[in-house]
Design a protein around this motif. Structure first.
Motif, PDB file in Angstrom:
ATOM      1  N   GLY A  49       0.797  -1.336  -0.100  1.00 40.44           N
ATOM      2  CA  GLY A  49       0.034   0.029   0.063  1.00 40.44           C
ATOM      3  C   GLY A  49       0.692   1.270   0.140  1.00 40.44           C
ATOM      4  N   GLY A  50       0.246   2.460   0.250  1.00 40.28           N
ATOM      5  CA  GLY A  50       1.137   3.715   0.186  1.00 40.28           C
ATOM      6  C   GLY A  50       0.304   4.392  -1.091  1.00 40.28           C
ATOM      7  N   ALA A  51       0.634   5.855  -0.638  1.00 44.92           N
ATOM      8  CA  ALA A  51       0.187   6.783  -1.881  1.00 44.92           C
ATOM      9  C   ALA A  51       0.760   6.499  -3.051  1.00 44.92           C
ATOM     10  CB  ALA A  51       0.169   8.052  -1.501  1.00 44.92           C
ATOM     11  N   ALA A  52       2.354   6.638  -3.257  1.00 47.75           N
ATOM     12  CA  ALA A  52       2.942   6.387  -4.319  1.00 47.75           C
ATOM     13  C   ALA A  52       3.122   4.910  -5.095  1.00 47.75           C
ATOM     14  CB  ALA A  52       4.688   6.549  -3.946  1.00 47.75           C
ATOM     15  N   VAL A  53       2.420   4.112  -4.294  1.00 49.41           N
ATOM     16  CA  VAL A  53       2.127   2.595  -4.683  1.00 49.41           C
ATOM     17  C   VAL A  53       0.978   2.596  -5.514  1.00 49.41           C
ATOM     18  CG1 VAL A  53       1.745   0.283  -4.301  1.00 49.41           C
ATOM     19  CG2 VAL A  53       3.662   1.440  -3.053  1.00 49.41           C
ATOM     20  N   PHE A  54      -0.286   3.290  -4.904  1.00 50.11           N
ATOM     21  CA  PHE A  54      -1.477   2.996  -5.899  1.00 50.11           C
ATOM     22  C   PHE A  54      -1.226   4.016  -7.111  1.00 50.11           C
ATOM     23  CE2 PHE A  54      -3.170   1.478  -1.526  1.00 50.11           C
ATOM     24  CZ  PHE A  54      -3.865   0.495  -1.991  1.00 50.11           C
ATOM     25  N   PHE A  55      -0.484   4.937  -6.877  1.00 55.39           N
ATOM     26  CA  PHE A  55      -0.357   6.117  -7.835  1.00 55.39           C
ATOM     27  C   PHE A  55       0.343   5.404  -9.035  1.00 55.39           C
ATOM     28  CE2 PHE A  55       1.931   9.041 -10.394  1.00 55.39           C
ATOM     29  CZ  PHE A  55       1.005  10.163 -10.414  1.00 55.39           C
ATOM     30  N   SER A  56       1.389   4.841  -8.767  1.00 50.09           N
ATOM     31  CA  SER A  56       2.281   4.018  -9.797  1.00 50.09           C
ATOM     32  C   SER A  56       1.578   3.060 -10.416  1.00 50.09           C
ATOM     33  CB  SER A  56       3.484   3.345  -9.072  1.00 50.09           C
ATOM     34  OG  SER A  56       4.219   4.522  -8.367  1.00 50.09           O
ATOM     35  N   MET A  57       0.945   2.194  -9.618  1.00 50.98           N
ATOM     36  CA  MET A  57       0.294   0.899 -10.297  1.00 50.98           C
ATOM     37  C   MET A  57      -0.900   1.335 -11.133  1.00 50.98           C
ATOM     38  SD  MET A  57       1.116  -2.314  -9.821  1.00 50.98           S
ATOM     39  CE  MET A  57       1.242  -3.339  -8.200  1.00 50.98           C
ATOM     40  N   ALA A  58      -1.437   2.572 -10.706  1.00 56.59           N
ATOM     41  CA  ALA A  58      -2.582   2.861 -11.955  1.00 56.59           C
ATOM     42  C   ALA A  58      -1.924   3.840 -12.770  1.00 56.59           C
ATOM     43  CB  ALA A  58      -3.634   3.966 -10.850  1.00 56.59           C
ATOM     44  N   GLY A  59      -1.106   4.578 -12.743  1.00 56.93           N
ATOM     45  CA  GLY A  59      -0.257   5.327 -13.626  1.00 56.93           C
ATOM     46  C   GLY A  59       0.487   4.640 -14.714  1.00 56.93           C
ATOM     47  N   ALA A  60       0.907   3.476 -14.377  1.00 59.00           N
ATOM     48  CA  ALA A  60       2.075   2.436 -15.206  1.00 59.00           C
ATOM     49  C   ALA A  60       1.347   2.059 -16.386  1.00 59.00           C
ATOM     50  CB  ALA A  60       2.606   1.661 -14.219  1.00 59.00           C
ATOM     51  N   VAL A  61      -0.133   1.841 -16.139  1.00 53.99           N
ATOM     52  CA  VAL A  61      -0.952   1.358 -17.266  1.00 53.99           C
ATOM     53  C   VAL A  61      -1.087   2.205 -18.488  1.00 53.99           C
ATOM     54  CG1 VAL A  61      -2.853  -0.045 -17.887  1.00 53.99           C
ATOM     55  CG2 VAL A  61      -2.253   0.253 -15.474  1.00 53.99           C
ATOM     56  N   LEU A  62      -0.705   3.508 -18.191  1.00 53.33           N
ATOM     57  CA  LEU A  62      -1.012   4.659 -19.014  1.00 53.33           C
ATOM     58  C   LEU A  62       0.380   4.961 -19.565  1.00 53.33           C
ATOM     59  CD1 LEU A  62      -3.855   6.063 -17.248  1.00 53.33           C
ATOM     60  CD2 LEU A  62      -3.970   4.949 -19.485  1.00 53.33           C
ATOM     61  N   HIS A  63       1.505   5.215 -18.601  1.00 55.97           N
ATOM     62  CA  HIS A  63       2.566   5.878 -18.795  1.00 55.97           C
ATOM     63  C   HIS A  63       3.782   5.205 -17.863  1.00 55.97           C
ATOM     64  CE1 HIS A  63       5.022   9.125 -20.937  1.00 55.97           C
ATOM     65  NE2 HIS A  63       5.550   9.265 -19.739  1.00 55.97           N
ATOM     66  N   PRO A  64       4.867   4.984 -18.398  1.00 54.58           N
ATOM     67  CA  PRO A  64       6.062   4.639 -17.334  1.00 54.58           C
ATOM     68  C   PRO A  64       6.333   5.420 -16.164  1.00 54.58           C
ATOM     69  CG  PRO A  64       6.750   4.380 -19.593  1.00 54.58           C
ATOM     70  CD  PRO A  64       5.423   5.136 -19.561  1.00 54.58           C
ATOM     71  N   VAL A  65       6.403   5.114 -14.939  1.00 50.52           N
ATOM     72  CA  VAL A  65       6.524   5.729 -13.824  1.00 50.52           C
ATOM     73  C   VAL A  65       7.529   5.570 -12.963  1.00 50.52           C
ATOM     74  CG1 VAL A  65       5.185   6.058 -11.582  1.00 50.52           C
ATOM     75  CG2 VAL A  65       4.018   5.560 -13.627  1.00 50.52           C
ATOM     76  N   GLN A  66       8.310   6.761 -12.481  1.00 54.15           N
ATOM     77  CA  GLN A  66       9.286   6.376 -11.449  1.00 54.15           C
ATOM     78  C   GLN A  66       9.185   7.009 -10.129  1.00 54.15           C
ATOM     79  OE1 GLN A  66      11.136   9.694 -13.937  1.00 54.15           O
ATOM     80  NE2 GLN A  66      12.324   8.419 -15.266  1.00 54.15           N
ATOM     81  N   VAL A  67       9.465   5.993  -9.057  1.00 56.83           N
ATOM     82  CA  VAL A  67       9.007   6.229  -7.774  1.00 56.83           C
ATOM     83  C   VAL A  67      10.370   6.660  -6.950  1.00 56.83           C
ATOM     84  CG1 VAL A  67       7.786   5.288  -5.729  1.00 56.83           C
ATOM     85  CG2 VAL A  67       7.357   4.278  -8.135  1.00 56.83           C
ATOM     86  N   VAL A  68       9.963   7.695  -6.043  1.00 60.85           N
ATOM     87  CA  VAL A  68      10.610   8.065  -5.071  1.00 60.85           C
ATOM     88  C   VAL A  68      10.213   7.949  -3.746  1.00 60.85           C
ATOM     89  CG1 VAL A  68      12.155  10.048  -3.859  1.00 60.85           C
ATOM     90  CG2 VAL A  68      12.319   9.655  -6.322  1.00 60.85           C
ATOM     91  N   GLY A  69      10.732   6.716  -2.856  1.00 61.64           N
ATOM     92  CA  GLY A  69      10.193   6.686  -1.670  1.00 61.64           C
ATOM     93  C   GLY A  69      11.115   5.977  -0.569  1.00 61.64           C
ATOM     94  N   VAL A  70      10.553   5.569   0.688  1.00 63.42           N
ATOM     95  CA  VAL A  70      11.556   4.725   1.438  1.00 63.42           C
ATOM     96  C   VAL A  70      10.861   3.537   2.019  1.00 63.42           C
ATOM     97  CG1 VAL A  70      10.871   6.216   3.491  1.00 63.42           C
ATOM     98  CG2 VAL A  70      13.115   5.218   3.485  1.00 63.42           C
ATOM     99  N   VAL A  71      11.410   2.573   2.218  1.00 61.27           N
ATOM    100  CA  VAL A  71      11.038   1.267   2.996  1.00 61.27           C
ATOM    101  C   VAL A  71      11.934   0.920   4.057  1.00 61.27           C
ATOM    102  CG1 VAL A  71       9.763   0.506   1.005  1.00 61.27           C
ATOM    103  CG2 VAL A  71      11.846  -0.302   1.290  1.00 61.27           C
ATOM    104  N   GLY A  72      11.386   0.018   4.805  1.00 65.29           N
ATOM    105  CA  GLY A  72      12.301  -0.439   6.091  1.00 65.29           C
ATOM    106  C   GLY A  72      12.929  -1.741   5.598  1.00 65.29           C
ATOM    107  N   ASN A  73      13.765  -2.214   6.374  1.00 66.56           N
ATOM    108  CA  ASN A  73      14.465  -3.631   5.782  1.00 66.56           C
ATOM    109  C   ASN A  73      13.448  -4.848   6.051  1.00 66.56           C
ATOM    110  OD1 ASN A  73      14.622  -3.356   8.310  1.00 66.56           O
ATOM    111  ND2 ASN A  73      16.842  -3.785   8.731  1.00 66.56           N
ATOM    112  N   ASP A  74      12.390  -4.674   6.490  1.00 65.44           N
ATOM    113  CA  ASP A  74      11.167  -5.578   6.673  1.00 65.44           C
ATOM    114  C   ASP A  74      10.557  -5.589   5.521  1.00 65.44           C
ATOM    115  OD1 ASP A  74      10.250  -3.225   7.042  1.00 65.44           O
ATOM    116  OD2 ASP A  74       8.903  -3.689   8.903  1.00 65.44           O
TER     117      ASP A  74
END
Lengths: 303, 303
Positions: free
Chosen positions: A26-51
């Motif tokens: 989940g997360g805003a950048a994830v929903f955005f990317s997954m939806a946007g990528a069907v229409l245009h390539p997407v580049q994501v900037v974000g952070v995740v933990g080691n888990d």
């Protein structure tokens, strides 16, 4: 033309009347990317933990999303738990653990800096400004925000809005941001602060778009089965900016069409839990639903 | 083709943030007539007390509304007092005095009995059935109802619905009537009980229309100044049925256009207190706003 999104990447645990998820992608950048990528390539900037499960990130990569801007940091990933009401119209946040997201400092990789389309997800407006400092010359900057920033960071938010082309927020936020109960007066006020257009999301009621000399209203897709409303707003934004990036145009006509593409993506997103529907969505399915929107809203003019 | 409306004629006293009225002309049949009469001649059946100002009725007559079915009875007229919240999104009923309306028994004058278009305002479903017994062979019967009848007279309401072509209600009533929280499932259920179409009013969010194989969604007109929301639903119904009676058609295309005419009339109605805006509304003004709706909702299709 590059399409860059900066925002949260999270592990969501939600309970709806139809089931529940635990540590789902989940997360805003994830929903955005997954939806946007069907229409245009997407580049994501974000952070995740080691888990953060590598399998989750692979779902984005499988859609062609460029994850070069996703930092993996020592610590826990951003986790969000919520429970929806029986009719899905309200939700209670049960837990928010920011983890590594609390100290998120967006670092835009060199190869993303000439992105022509930028979506600033719902993060501290100071960080949104910081992202804009790092990108070269975007053709379009769209952004989201929320009540928390309106209340705590109003001044920086106004600074961000000066540099934003399109603000995408919900109706309650529109009223709160402007301090005005009438939605259209509120919208006019916000437009005077900088954005060229305002896209107001009204959930099951659809979307209103306001610009200087144009206004557009579209209903939401009439869904008989909504399973999980999480991410509807961000998948809307993904479809919206994704379409604009794909067509490369910012005309009034393009913005109106982009709103329908956004509405299409949001409607698919809520049909299943987490990203389960968007992950496998095909372009013909999107076109089919776009055409249904045309039918849904059509009426004949006067002679 | 005659257009008959049966419903309340009232003296309204409302307080809004922008002013107040005392014993102003009101009631479902009145808002319906005043809106409908701009599009097609209207015949009214209702009851008033001997205290009802003749000047109020003259306002309807001045619009060509046929008042032959308005009975004047010994006693007090129906009076309704309400106060709206600061943002006009909710209202509190301060007083309801039914007066002669409590014993209302609709008697349709002979010359109204061959009406081809009938609107049953929000009255006891038993009385709605009684009206249908008195009219000969209407081409279209539309009706309204409310939570009170859903709760107290569910069985008679179902009987009425069997004989109704178009049910015009709001979204909360739709959900309550069907006992189903999803609006579109609720709508499907109600359609299975008889009506050929369901027109769901969602206030500032617009209208949804459901039929067997067609669905239509329209936003409300974006008003920056709303003075008095009283009668919005009934003026919608007046514009809706008035347009259908005027064009004499019941096609899907006509129903969609009728919804826009209804939305136009509702939007004008709330711009001033009581009937003050509708009284002086001209047909070119209506056409102008219809065209604005076309602009408001337009987007290009896919190639």
């Amino acid at each position: 033309m590059g399409l860059l999104v900066v925002g949260s990447i999270a592990l969501d645990s939600v309970v709806t009347p139809f089931g529940e998820t635990a540590d789902a992608l989940g997360g805003a950048a994830v929903f955005f990317s997954m939806a946007g990528a069907v229409l245009h390539p997407v580049q994501v900037v974000g952070v995740v933990g080691n888990d953060f499960p590598e399998t989750h990130l692979k779902k984005l990569a499988a859609r062609g999303v460029d994850l070069a801007g996703v930092e993996r940091k020592q610590g826990e990933s951003f986790r969000w738990k919520a429970r929806y009401s029986y009719d899905l119209n309200s939700r209670e946040t049960l837990e928010t653990r920011l983890g590594v997201f609390a100290e998120f400092q967006p670092r835009i990789p060199d190869k993303f800096r000439d992105a022509k389309f930028v979506f600033l997800g719902n993060i501290d407006p100071e960080l949104q400004l910081n992202v804009l400092d790092q990108v070269k010359q975007p053709k379009l900057v769209a952004c989201d925000t929320m009540n928390y920033w309106i209340e705590k960071e109003f001044k920086s938010l106004l600074e961000t809005l000066k540099l934003v082309d399109i603000l995408i927020i919900n109706d309650a936020e529109t009223r709160e941001l402007a301090g005005e109960s009438n939605l259209y007066r509120a919208g006019r006020k916000i437009l005077s602060w900088g954005p060229r257009a305002l896209v107001i999301k009204r959930g099951e009621y659809g979307v209103v778009m306001m610009k200087d000399r144009s206004m557009f209203g579209a209903p939401a897709y009439p869904l008989e089965d909504v399973f999980d409303p999480t991410g509807a707003g961000d998948s809307f934004a993904g479809g919206f900016v994704g379409y604009l990036a794909g067509c490369g145009e910012l005309s009034d006509a393009a913005i109106r069409k982009a709103i329908i593409f956004g509405s299409v993506m949001a409607s698919f997103n809520v049909e299943k839990f987490s990203l389960d529907r968007l992950r496998n969505l095909t372009f013909p399915e999107i076109q089919g639903r776009f055409r249904e929107f045309k039918q849904l809203t059509h009426f004949e003019g006067l002679e």
